[in-house]
Design an enzyme around this catalytic site. Sequence first.
Site, PDB file in Angstrom:
ATOM      1  CB  SER A 603      -0.963  -0.037   1.189  1.00 29.19           C
ATOM      2  OG  SER A 603      -1.989   0.928   1.027  1.00 29.19           O
ATOM      3  CG  ASP A 678      -6.656  -2.827  -4.319  1.00 28.04           C
ATOM      4  OD1 ASP A 678      -7.497  -2.097  -3.762  1.00 28.04           O
ATOM      5  OD2 ASP A 678      -5.467  -2.898  -3.952  1.00 28.04           O
ATOM      6  CG  HIS A 710      -5.556  -2.272  -0.562  1.00 25.97           C
ATOM      7  ND1 HIS A 710      -4.602  -1.999  -1.523  1.00 25.97           N
ATOM      8  CD2 HIS A 710      -5.161  -1.605   0.556  1.00 25.97           C
ATOM      9  CE1 HIS A 710      -3.685  -1.192  -1.015  1.00 25.97           C
ATOM     10  NE2 HIS A 710      -3.988  -0.942   0.236  1.00 25.97           N
TER      11      HIS A 710
END
Length: 738
Positions: A603, A678, A710
């Site tokens: 991320s 995602d 995600h």
Amino acid sequence: MAIPLSLGSAASSAQTLNGGREPLTVDRLYDSPDLAGSSPRQLKLSPDGSRATFLVGRKDNLHFYDLWQMDVASGKVSMLLDASKLQQGELSDEEKARRERQRIYGEGIMEYAWADDGKALLIPSAGKLYYYTLADGKVRLLPTGDGFATDAKLSPKGHYVTFVAGQNLWLLTLANDKLTQLTKDGGGVIKNAMAEFVAQEEMGRMTGYWWAPDESAIVFNRVDESPVEEVTRNEIYADGIKLTQQRYPAAGTANVQIKLGVIALPQQKVTWIDLGQDTDFYLPRVKWLPDSRHLSFQWQSRNQQQLDLRVVDVHSSKTPQTLVAERNNIWINLNDDLHFLKQGGFLWTSERSGFKHIYLFAADGKVKLQLTHGDWAVDSISHVDEKQGWVYFTGRKDSDIEKQLYKVRFDGSDLTRLSTRHGMHQAVFADNKAVYLDYFDSLSQPPQVSLHDAEGKRLAWVEENAVKPGHPLYQYAGLWQLPEFGTLTAEDGQTLHYRLFKPVNFDAHKQYPVLVRVYGGPHAQLVVNSWSSQDYFTQYLLQQGFAVFQLDNRGSGHRGLRFEQVIYKQLGVAEVADQKQGVEYLRTLPWVDADKIAIYGHSYGGYMALMCKLKAPDDFKVAISGAPVTDWSLYDTHYTERYLGNPHDNAEGYRLSSVLPYIGSYQSGLLMYHGMADDNVLFENSTRVYKALQDDGKLFEMINYPGAKHSMRGNQVKTHLYKSLTDFLERQFKLHNH
């Protein structure tokens, strides 16, 4: 210069937990039972403090949760409700997305709520609602119609259940099972009583309606998504592609239009609140005052440099009054610490001093007193005891890398630390009794739950979770490594915290490869004395002969505004400089192989891994980037504009914060992975880098996971991922005869 930190016995690199010395395998890391042992979640105390309740995953399936209880008086622990008795089934797409944003993953019972009188529980499951009565131990399915019921709540006095279905708000009267539709125009672009995407993902607001304490009214937000650009998003699964139409507010584009309405009961008449002339704003928080006549809401400007606490009398047509006006020329962080006092006035936390502290305000919005002071941050207000005059809160007064529980009087005197052990404490208080549950963990202790009195004395264990024979971790504990903590100094003189894990069977005469594990983004910390399942892979690598290093660069959380706001208007500058400083320190250690330093993050950490690799290729020979943001114009308004401003005003800052201008410096040593479904960091972020590298003729590796979101949930996905990452590192560094 590196300065070692002491955390008592927890900081010694040579120390391990007591137990067997069986080596970890990647297959074991996230298999059942969880290595952390019995780790209760959704901790609550009944309003009278007589029972502690919590969810526990099953031994044979750590992702399937039942509801358990502990009788406070006797200490007896028992299952309160077997989740198998409830309907299990497929979640709606809306609920799947909501849970992803809540970071909730699992089956069985995932949420529950106590009635205020402590006599019943409301339990949602697979779009149905169940009402559990403690007196007879019976659970009944509530008649909620055909739709998927989400965001269900018991009313404050227990007479009603409300929920959202079909983008409208519904009311169920428990006495006669009468079902009433309170809003009628929900559907399509109109969402009633629902939090919009950025409220859920970035503001921590998961609901769109709020009960008045006396049950006389419900306030709800009406969201009109029509101004938001509709994009077609591909969710790629193993057996096909799902095209999803999503209204995604990318940075610089239009947000939703939002209104705030009050439904008076029983008439069901709606009155709209005056939110002002400016329609381009955020509504991050809504809260009733104790009198059920006055309503507060927090109004945040689009640039997030203004935050107003406004209060309105819902029975009059007067314009709302601004009680608090927070201003900052960079940005203002949100919190959940507003507490209205029955005796008048309110508590509020603010970073106006540079650090988050607690303030006591009079009813007219004037500051009466600042209750906490110093160059340290309050985490959050945990409980307010008006009768005894105490405010309980968690904070970092004694250490930036630990969270402790404190209390302070309403006059700011007698600030007292209640928690005693080194690590992270989170307190859950009973509404009507001076007892609390302490959820504690540290690097050397998986999560424990204990019951305490108002002075901090432990009354009983709810879950001691001791690592002893029979505990899932015990057979591996003898090889479990604890890190050394230390500090470095950033180029602007600020202190940076790091932790360094040495390999198992460390030999100072050998040289070892190092993996730098990074997140580096706002509001987060990796360098803490805390248990984390993210560290399981770290422990595996330590047993494979790697060292693991983590440094919290400037821009990360819990360190005050000066530390955090250095990233404003351009990302990837101060953060990369600080990570480079970490590498410089590693190179001073004779046992570190300076040619074998890798960086890995997911991320924001994936973004950091790419930026470090591209901007400092001599420092980071290898990089693993997971689900990275690569072009901030692809990310959402509320998060991105907080740090970079509006792209129309800061086009160059956006360009230089993207990884794409630096692609030309790449030579070799990159692995990227991304979930192909995602909906947070869109897959396009990675495909843009893939294309740029391919156009440049640069070799790299990629792994894309069909159907993965995600968070990369699921044992099979994680097992494959970590096997792949280990293989990549070993091949890059030519370890183990690859």
